[in-house]
Motif scaffolding. Sequence first.
Motif, PDB file in Angstrom:
ATOM      1  N   ALA A  33     -23.636  53.679  90.049  1.00  0.00           N
ATOM      2  CA  ALA A  33     -23.280  52.427  90.483  1.00  0.00           C
ATOM      3  C   ALA A  33     -22.155  52.544  91.638  1.00  0.00           C
ATOM      4  N   PHE A  34     -22.448  52.167  92.733  1.00  0.00           N
ATOM      5  CA  PHE A  34     -21.428  51.919  93.777  1.00  0.00           C
ATOM      6  C   PHE A  34     -20.574  50.489  93.876  1.00  0.00           C
ATOM      7  N   GLN A  35     -19.248  50.779  94.133  1.00  0.00           N
ATOM      8  CA  GLN A  35     -18.536  49.421  94.309  1.00  0.00           C
ATOM      9  C   GLN A  35     -17.637  49.297  95.665  1.00  0.00           C
ATOM     10  N   ASP A  36     -18.084  48.329  96.444  1.00  0.00           N
ATOM     11  CA  ASP A  36     -17.585  48.156  97.762  1.00  0.00           C
ATOM     12  C   ASP A  36     -16.014  47.994  97.607  1.00  0.00           C
ATOM     13  N   GLY A  37     -14.923  48.614  98.073  1.00  0.00           N
ATOM     14  CA  GLY A  37     -13.649  48.457  97.785  1.00  0.00           C
ATOM     15  C   GLY A  37     -13.032  48.193  99.345  1.00  0.00           C
ATOM     16  N   SER A  38     -13.807  47.717 100.238  1.00  0.00           N
ATOM     17  CA  SER A  38     -13.258  47.631 101.654  1.00  0.00           C
ATOM     18  C   SER A  38     -12.379  46.410 101.691  1.00  0.00           C
ATOM     19  N   GLN A  39     -11.432  46.365 102.609  1.00  0.00           N
ATOM     20  CA  GLN A  39     -10.440  45.325 102.952  1.00  0.00           C
ATOM     21  C   GLN A  39     -10.446  44.735 104.408  1.00  0.00           C
ATOM     22  N   ALA A  40     -10.326  43.375 104.331  1.00  0.00           N
ATOM     23  CA  ALA A  40     -10.289  42.844 105.737  1.00  0.00           C
ATOM     24  C   ALA A  40      -9.272  43.223 106.593  1.00  0.00           C
ATOM     25  N   ALA A  41      -8.021  43.545 105.917  1.00  0.00           N
ATOM     26  CA  ALA A  41      -6.883  44.164 106.665  1.00  0.00           C
ATOM     27  C   ALA A  41      -6.486  43.198 107.801  1.00  0.00           C
ATOM     28  N   GLY A  42      -6.528  41.786 107.457  1.00  0.00           N
ATOM     29  CA  GLY A  42      -5.871  41.000 108.345  1.00  0.00           C
ATOM     30  C   GLY A  42      -7.059  40.489 109.620  1.00  0.00           C
ATOM     31  N   GLY A  43      -8.207  40.957 109.330  1.00  0.00           N
ATOM     32  CA  GLY A  43      -9.141  40.635 110.284  1.00  0.00           C
ATOM     33  C   GLY A  43      -9.980  39.609 109.775  1.00  0.00           C
ATOM     34  N   THR A  44     -11.127  39.299 110.214  1.00  0.00           N
ATOM     35  CA  THR A  44     -12.143  38.278 109.669  1.00  0.00           C
ATOM     36  C   THR A  44     -12.738  38.884 108.405  1.00  0.00           C
ATOM     37  N   GLU A  45     -13.674  37.997 107.851  1.00  0.00           N
ATOM     38  CA  GLU A  45     -14.401  38.275 106.903  1.00  0.00           C
ATOM     39  C   GLU A  45     -15.188  39.584 106.868  1.00  0.00           C
ATOM     40  N   ILE A  46     -15.422  40.473 106.019  1.00  0.00           N
ATOM     41  CA  ILE A  46     -16.420  41.516 106.015  1.00  0.00           C
ATOM     42  C   ILE A  46     -17.848  40.885 105.870  1.00  0.00           C
ATOM     43  N   SER A  47     -18.636  41.328 106.793  1.00  0.00           N
ATOM     44  CA  SER A  47     -20.026  40.454 106.685  1.00  0.00           C
ATOM     45  C   SER A  47     -21.160  41.662 106.625  1.00  0.00           C
ATOM     46  N   SER A  48     -20.785  42.811 106.678  1.00  0.00           N
ATOM     47  CA  SER A  48     -22.066  43.638 106.641  1.00  0.00           C
ATOM     48  C   SER A  48     -21.476  45.144 106.062  1.00  0.00           C
ATOM     49  N   TRP A  49     -22.648  45.506 105.431  1.00  0.00           N
ATOM     50  CA  TRP A  49     -22.492  46.855 104.693  1.00  0.00           C
ATOM     51  C   TRP A  49     -23.615  47.834 104.898  1.00  0.00           C
ATOM     52  N   SER A  50     -23.391  49.112 105.463  1.00  0.00           N
ATOM     53  CA  SER A  50     -24.373  50.018 105.665  1.00  0.00           C
ATOM     54  C   SER A  50     -24.099  51.420 104.783  1.00  0.00           C
ATOM     55  N   TRP A  51     -25.210  51.459 103.876  1.00  0.00           N
ATOM     56  CA  TRP A  51     -24.768  52.666 103.080  1.00  0.00           C
ATOM     57  C   TRP A  51     -26.005  53.571 103.546  1.00  0.00           C
ATOM     58  N   ASN A  52     -25.409  55.016 103.520  1.00  0.00           N
ATOM     59  CA  ASN A  52     -26.429  56.291 103.574  1.00  0.00           C
ATOM     60  C   ASN A  52     -25.789  57.207 102.464  1.00  0.00           C
ATOM     61  N   GLU A  84     -20.621  52.275 106.022  1.00  0.00           N
ATOM     62  CA  GLU A  84     -19.733  51.619 107.217  1.00  0.00           C
ATOM     63  C   GLU A  84     -19.970  50.116 107.008  1.00  0.00           C
ATOM     64  N   VAL A  85     -18.615  49.270 107.224  1.00  0.00           N
ATOM     65  CA  VAL A  85     -18.582  47.728 107.121  1.00  0.00           C
ATOM     66  C   VAL A  85     -18.183  47.478 108.400  1.00  0.00           C
ATOM     67  N   GLY A  86     -18.678  46.059 108.555  1.00  0.00           N
ATOM     68  CA  GLY A  86     -18.255  45.419 109.839  1.00  0.00           C
ATOM     69  C   GLY A  86     -17.889  44.090 109.446  1.00  0.00           C
ATOM     70  N   ASN A  87     -16.957  43.341 110.250  1.00  0.00           N
ATOM     71  CA  ASN A  87     -16.687  41.954 109.989  1.00  0.00           C
ATOM     72  C   ASN A  87     -17.285  41.005 110.958  1.00  0.00           C
ATOM     73  N   LEU A  88     -16.776  39.678 110.965  1.00  0.00           N
ATOM     74  CA  LEU A  88     -17.697  38.758 111.762  1.00  0.00           C
ATOM     75  C   LEU A  88     -17.138  38.776 113.112  1.00  0.00           C
ATOM     76  N   ALA A  89     -16.030  39.260 113.548  1.00  0.00           N
ATOM     77  CA  ALA A  89     -15.696  39.773 114.794  1.00  0.00           C
ATOM     78  C   ALA A  89     -16.307  40.775 115.627  1.00  0.00           C
ATOM     79  N   GLY A  90     -17.209  41.703 114.877  1.00  0.00           N
ATOM     80  CA  GLY A  90     -17.846  42.667 115.384  1.00  0.00           C
ATOM     81  C   GLY A  90     -17.047  43.907 115.497  1.00  0.00           C
ATOM     82  N   CYS A  91     -16.174  44.078 114.611  1.00  0.00           N
ATOM     83  CA  CYS A  91     -15.375  45.151 114.356  1.00  0.00           C
ATOM     84  C   CYS A  91     -15.853  46.018 113.386  1.00  0.00           C
ATOM     85  N   TYR A  92     -15.801  47.536 113.138  1.00  0.00           N
ATOM     86  CA  TYR A  92     -16.399  48.332 112.273  1.00  0.00           C
ATOM     87  C   TYR A  92     -15.522  49.435 111.712  1.00  0.00           C
ATOM     88  N   ASP A  93     -15.602  50.048 110.579  1.00  0.00           N
ATOM     89  CA  ASP A  93     -15.016  51.223 109.927  1.00  0.00           C
ATOM     90  C   ASP A  93     -16.056  51.802 109.134  1.00  0.00           C
TER      91      ASP A  93
END
Length: 199
Positions: A33-52, A84-93
């Motif tokens: 079981a994998f649990q997302d622990g990503s943070q918005a870090a002051g940006g917009t809401e996280i909206s996408s998750w891409s796992w490999n 890889e996570v992305g937010n509503l502003a189109g930024c990724y980490d």
Amino acid sequence: SGCVNDTVKQVTTLQTPVADFGFNGNCENEAVAFQDGSQAAGGTEISSWSWNFGDPSSGSDNFSNVPNPFHDFTSADTFDVQLEVGNLAGCYDTIVKQVPISPPPEAGIAVTSSTCENTVTNFAPDTSVVDTAAISVYEWSFGDGSGTSGQYVEHTYSTYGEYDVTLTVIDTAGCSASAITTISVSETPTAVFSYDEAC
């Protein structure tokens, strides 16, 4: 000549999310079981998750787009899992973590005494198969609705017949395996004798 023209534009820097995840489980052919622990870090809401999951032998199951997926790894190895996570502003980490996967233990049953009704029958792990030094838990089911735990156990069957005995072992890595054997419990004979009266 000597003319100068300046243009000033305001540039807005958007905040990127910070990718992170945890996981629970470390056994081959058991769901991790994998649990997302990503943070918005002051940006917009996280909206996408891409796992490999780094497990190409699993085919299309090697990828997921949900926040908290499960994955069955196809072998015992250490896998580089990427999120890889992305937010509503189109930024990724992106983050990569190593996930170690252990092989399951072996399980086997040895019946070390006769199997007659109303007589104690002894059970043990089959040491030709089971690495007892690596096993931390032994769980037994005797096929008649009862069970117990322990490496060496005994049980008394009250009725003759066939019973499926199951041993489940859990090793020190937390991985499990089961073995089933069918035993035949014999009917206890009834002693009968006759005699002739003598004068």
